[in-house]
Design a protein around this motif. Structure first.
Motif, PDB file in Angstrom:
ATOM      1  N   LEU A 231      42.289  42.101  54.672  1.00 51.10           N
ATOM      2  CA  LEU A 231      40.825  42.310  55.140  1.00 51.10           C
ATOM      3  C   LEU A 231      40.667  44.230  55.376  1.00 51.10           C
ATOM      4  N   SER A 232      41.762  44.837  55.859  1.00 55.70           N
ATOM      5  CA  SER A 232      41.176  46.016  56.050  1.00 55.70           C
ATOM      6  C   SER A 232      41.174  46.797  54.686  1.00 55.70           C
ATOM      7  N   ILE A 233      42.193  46.444  53.781  1.00 53.49           N
ATOM      8  CA  ILE A 233      42.067  47.191  52.320  1.00 53.49           C
ATOM      9  C   ILE A 233      40.846  47.076  51.807  1.00 53.49           C
ATOM     10  N   MET A 267      45.260  48.725  43.596  1.00 47.73           N
ATOM     11  CA  MET A 267      44.954  48.913  42.061  1.00 47.73           C
ATOM     12  C   MET A 267      43.900  47.907  41.819  1.00 47.73           C
ATOM     13  N   SER A 268      44.129  46.761  41.990  1.00 48.99           N
ATOM     14  CA  SER A 268      43.112  45.832  41.475  1.00 48.99           C
ATOM     15  C   SER A 268      41.688  46.065  42.091  1.00 48.99           C
ATOM     16  N   GLU A 269      41.757  46.299  43.149  1.00 50.45           N
ATOM     17  CA  GLU A 269      40.170  47.002  43.730  1.00 50.45           C
ATOM     18  C   GLU A 269      39.665  47.971  43.371  1.00 50.45           C
ATOM     19  N   LEU A 270      40.411  48.783  43.012  1.00 50.94           N
ATOM     20  CA  LEU A 270      40.048  50.212  42.534  1.00 50.94           C
ATOM     21  C   LEU A 270      39.627  50.136  41.031  1.00 50.94           C
ATOM     22  N   LEU A 271      40.577  49.415  40.193  1.00 50.80           N
ATOM     23  CA  LEU A 271      40.026  49.246  38.767  1.00 50.80           C
ATOM     24  C   LEU A 271      39.055  48.369  38.484  1.00 50.80           C
ATOM     25  N   ALA A 284      34.682  58.843  43.069  1.00 52.29           N
ATOM     26  CA  ALA A 284      35.713  58.310  44.371  1.00 52.29           C
ATOM     27  C   ALA A 284      36.729  57.438  43.922  1.00 52.29           C
ATOM     28  N   VAL A 285      36.576  56.618  43.134  1.00 51.70           N
ATOM     29  CA  VAL A 285      37.491  55.701  42.761  1.00 51.70           C
ATOM     30  C   VAL A 285      38.873  56.463  41.700  1.00 51.70           C
ATOM     31  N   MET A 286      38.212  57.137  41.040  1.00 50.49           N
ATOM     32  CA  MET A 286      39.164  58.231  40.399  1.00 50.49           C
ATOM     33  C   MET A 286      39.968  59.219  41.013  1.00 50.49           C
ATOM     34  N   TYR A 287      39.194  59.559  42.418  1.00 49.15           N
ATOM     35  CA  TYR A 287      39.857  60.364  43.321  1.00 49.15           C
ATOM     36  C   TYR A 287      41.054  59.713  43.896  1.00 49.15           C
ATOM     37  N   ALA A 288      40.742  58.304  44.065  1.00 50.15           N
ATOM     38  CA  ALA A 288      41.623  57.313  44.774  1.00 50.15           C
ATOM     39  C   ALA A 288      42.676  57.152  43.939  1.00 50.15           C
ATOM     40  N   LEU A 289      42.605  56.750  42.671  1.00 50.60           N
ATOM     41  CA  LEU A 289      43.498  56.311  41.695  1.00 50.60           C
ATOM     42  C   LEU A 289      44.558  57.626  41.471  1.00 50.60           C
ATOM     43  N   LYS A 290      44.254  58.700  41.630  1.00 48.51           N
ATOM     44  CA  LYS A 290      45.122  59.889  41.606  1.00 48.51           C
ATOM     45  C   LYS A 290      46.251  59.791  42.513  1.00 48.51           C
ATOM     46  N   ARG A 291      45.899  59.176  43.826  1.00 44.76           N
ATOM     47  CA  ARG A 291      46.752  58.989  44.856  1.00 44.76           C
ATOM     48  C   ARG A 291      47.550  57.680  44.939  1.00 44.76           C
ATOM     49  N   PHE A 292      47.296  56.805  44.114  1.00 44.29           N
ATOM     50  CA  PHE A 292      47.622  55.309  44.067  1.00 44.29           C
ATOM     51  C   PHE A 292      48.291  54.914  42.764  1.00 44.29           C
ATOM     52  N   CYS A 293      48.048  55.641  41.705  1.00 39.28           N
ATOM     53  CA  CYS A 293      48.582  55.293  40.392  1.00 39.28           C
ATOM     54  C   CYS A 293      50.077  55.384  40.361  1.00 39.28           C
ATOM     55  N   ASN A 294      50.621  54.910  39.608  1.00 38.24           N
ATOM     56  CA  ASN A 294      52.289  54.729  39.534  1.00 38.24           C
ATOM     57  C   ASN A 294      52.821  56.108  38.825  1.00 38.24           C
ATOM     58  N   LYS A 295      53.565  56.938  39.421  1.00 39.70           N
ATOM     59  CA  LYS A 295      54.006  58.048  39.003  1.00 39.70           C
ATOM     60  C   LYS A 295      54.722  57.987  37.715  1.00 39.70           C
ATOM     61  N   GLU A 296      55.367  56.943  37.261  1.00 41.95           N
ATOM     62  CA  GLU A 296      56.187  56.637  35.856  1.00 41.95           C
ATOM     63  C   GLU A 296      55.100  56.407  34.861  1.00 41.95           C
ATOM     64  N   GLY A 297      53.984  56.208  35.376  1.00 40.98           N
ATOM     65  CA  GLY A 297      52.755  55.922  34.038  1.00 40.98           C
ATOM     66  C   GLY A 297      52.219  54.454  34.111  1.00 40.98           C
TER      67      GLY A 297
END
Length: 621
Positions: A231-233, A267-271, A284-297
């Motif tokens: 709920l918080s997320i 990730m599902s909510e941002l995508l 704002a979503v792309m700004y958030a994805l930079k901090r939550f995307c997988n570093k491995e790609g």
């Protein structure tokens, strides 16, 4: 009524006061009376304050009884003494406290708030009831009183107590920032993460019409919400669609407190919001994805970002380019090719589609390549598209190629070194930092005598029966599979390589040639960036490089000449022939001073009052 004192009332001897402790119902009388010595003209209120210092009962909650008569606060105690002594019975009474909390004077209300702090330590339930009745949710009209009430309630309330938390949550909707901050700090102190009362109130306040309230409520959710709570997320992800840009940024930071990188729910909510109709929400979503995307790609995320690379607004292209470098698989990994093509297009040097098709054919089957066709009439190539007009996008494209391109890719090396002539010094600085990452160092043992050319390297297949220059060190060598029928060469550099080795074995010449070509550029800024890029990849004691650096010493500003001298000290061998030639070279001749302009009217004599050739004329001139 007090009796007349006469002369006895004028005495100034101190009064002994015996205070009987209050006894609650159902408790036994304990002999803990209080003995005080006070001034004969002291008022009842002054004595109450002395009692409050000894007992946990504030002055506003004391009922002062002498001989069965309740005395008011402004009455002097001397009128009720007998031979200098008086016995007082103290009873608990909260009527005066309730009146003080509702008084029209803010100072009186503040006094009542401070009294509640002592009442709360003794009787928590009564103190919370007084807060709820008198303040109606900490709603005092005075700012200082509301802040004092919040700190008072947080001082005596137990952990996770529902009534106190409910009252403090009302402070999150206050119009003043100091009150909201005080309420948030108190909630962090009293409530544990994931408290239902606090989270429910925070989610409700996140929909307030005030932007400041939504901002602080969003921040409180990140500090008080349960880590991983669904709920918080979801509530924080909805805040990414808020009209206030600060609220959107705070929502991203709060999400970072509650989740980990690459969390599936986030990730599902941002995508789902990446294709929002509002541009501010997408940013704002792309700004958030930079901090939550997988570093491995994440290949799927990288493909979704590609559609934003060509947006008409520079801000969205910047955000997409920066996110693409993080989300795309790294150099050499499967799925990195789309990002590579996108970055090359941003630099104005797109990859031709046939290169990608050739690579897919190589990976799909191992059939030998067909024989090269006979050359016919030359076909004019279409003009290259211009690079992106925004310098920040070009700088991000150069930095992105360092992440997705393999070291030694000649197409990437040429595209990046071409940006040494960029109009922006930020892009040129990025190229200087990226060149050592995408171009291998010049690693041939005979670098001092090898010919280095300053041109882009055109590589064409041909066959003339000669041997290959490549060896078996390259892991992707195709010499044995394809034979002498398919070879690649740069005629000016005089080398012949197989198709597999051309991208891996001698790609260091491509980068070094592109850098050396800019050392002769007329602009000093381009030469300065070229020297910065050349130093990590250049060989030592090479005559061509040293000659170019010496030419840079003769022109340009002090910074450019200083960098050229530092490069010479790093690359030139003091015992080499190049260094000896530099020492023997005569210094440049100094420029003659500019001639003074001649005056139009010059006489031949000094006696006519005009400047002439005589001593007086010279002095006058």
């Amino acid at each position: 009524q007090p009796f007349e004192l006469g002369l006895a009332g004028m005495q100034r001897a101190p009064i002994s006061v015996t205070v009987e402790a209050p006894v609650a119902e159902g408790e036994e009388d304990v002999d803990d009376d209080l003995e005080l010595v006070v001034n004969p003209f002291s008022t009842v209120y002054a004595v109450k304050n002395l009692i409050a210092e000894q007992w946990p009962l504030p002055a506003l909650c004391q009922k002062f009884v002498v001989g069965g008569v309740t005395l008011e606060d402004d009455v002097q105690l001397a009128g009720y003494t007998t031979r200098g002594r008086v016995t007082v019975k103290i009873e608990e009474s909260y009527d005066a406290l309730a009146g003080a909390l509702l008084h029209e004077n803010p100072s009186v209300r503040l006094m009542g708030i401070r009294a509640l702090a002592r009442v709360g330590r003794k009787d928590y339930g009564r103190a919370v009831d007084e807060f709820g009745k008198s303040f109606q949710g900490l709603g005092d009209p005075d700012i200082e009183n509301r802040e004092a009430a919040i700190h008072t309630l947080a001082g005596f309330a137990p952990q996770n107590e529902e009534r106190a938390l409910t009252l403090l949550c009302t402070g999150l909707m206050d119009a003043e920032a100091c009150i909201r901050n005080a309420a948030c700090e108190s909630l962090i102190f009293l409530a544990e993460r994931g408290n239902k009362v606090v989270c429910k109130a925070a989610r409700a306040h996140m929909k307030c019409w005030r932007g400041e309230v939504r901002r602080d409520a969003t921040k409180a959710m990140g500090q008080l919400g349960k880590k991983g709570g669904e709920l918080s997320i979801k509530a924080l992800c909805e805040q990414l669609e808020d009209s206030d840009s600060v609220v959107r940024i705070v929502a991203v930071e709060s999400l970072r407190r509650l989740t980990n990188r690459a969390d599936p729910l986030v990730m599902s909510e941002l995508l789902r919001r990446l294709s929002h109709k509002e541009r501010e929400v997408r940013l704002a979503v792309m700004y958030a994805l930079k901090r939550f995307c997988n570093k491995e790609g994440d290949p799927a995320l990288a493909l979704k970002i590609l559609r934003h690379i060509e947006d008409e607004v520079p801000e969205e292209r910047r955000a997409a380019a920066e996110l693409l470098a993080l989300a795309s698989p790294k150099a050499g990994a499967e799925g990195s090719r789309p990002a590579l093509r996108a970055f090359m297009a941003l630099l104005g040097d797109p990859l031709p589609p046939d290169l990608m098709e050739d690579e897919e054919q190589e990976n799909s089957d191992d059939e030998p390549a067909p024989a090269p066709e006979e050359p016919g009439e030359p076909v004019e190539e279409p003009p290259k598209p211009p690079p992106d007009e925004d310098w920040q996008v070009r700088r991000l494209a150069v930095a992105g190629l360092c992440e997705v391109a393999r070291c030694g890719d000649p197409d990437v090396i040429v595209a990046v070194t071409d940006r040494l002539e960029d109009d922006s010094w930020e892009v040129r600085r990025a190229v200087a930092a990226a060149t050592p990452k995408i171009c291998p160092a010049f690693g041939f043992p005979d670098g001092a005598t090898m010919r280095i050319t300053c041109h882009p390297h055109p590589m064409v297949p041909y066959s003339d029966g000669k041997k290959f220059d490549c060896d078996d060190e390259c892991e992707q060598c195709t010499r044995k599979e394809e034979g002498v029928g398919v070879r690649w060469s740069c005629r000016e550099c005089m080398y012949d390589l197989c198709r597999g080795c051309i991208n891996f074995y001698r790609s260091d010449r491509v980068g070094l040639a592109g850098v050396l070509q800019r050392l002769n550029h007329p602009l000093e800024d381009v030469r300065f960036a070229a020297m910065k890029a050349m130093l990590p990849i250049a060989p030592e004691a090479n005559w061509v490089i040293i000659a170019r650096l010496v030419s840079c010493l003769r022109r340009g500003g002090p910074d450019s000449r200083r960098l050229a001298m530092e490069s010479l000290l790093s690359l030139a061998d003091p015992n080499s022939a190049a260094a000896e030639a530099i020492r023997k070279e005569p210094p440049p001749k100094p420029k003659p001073p500019p001639e003074e302009p001649k005056q139009a009217d010059q006489g031949k004599g000094a006696g006519k009052g005009k400047p002439g050739k005589g001593a007086a004329g010279k002095a006058g001139t």
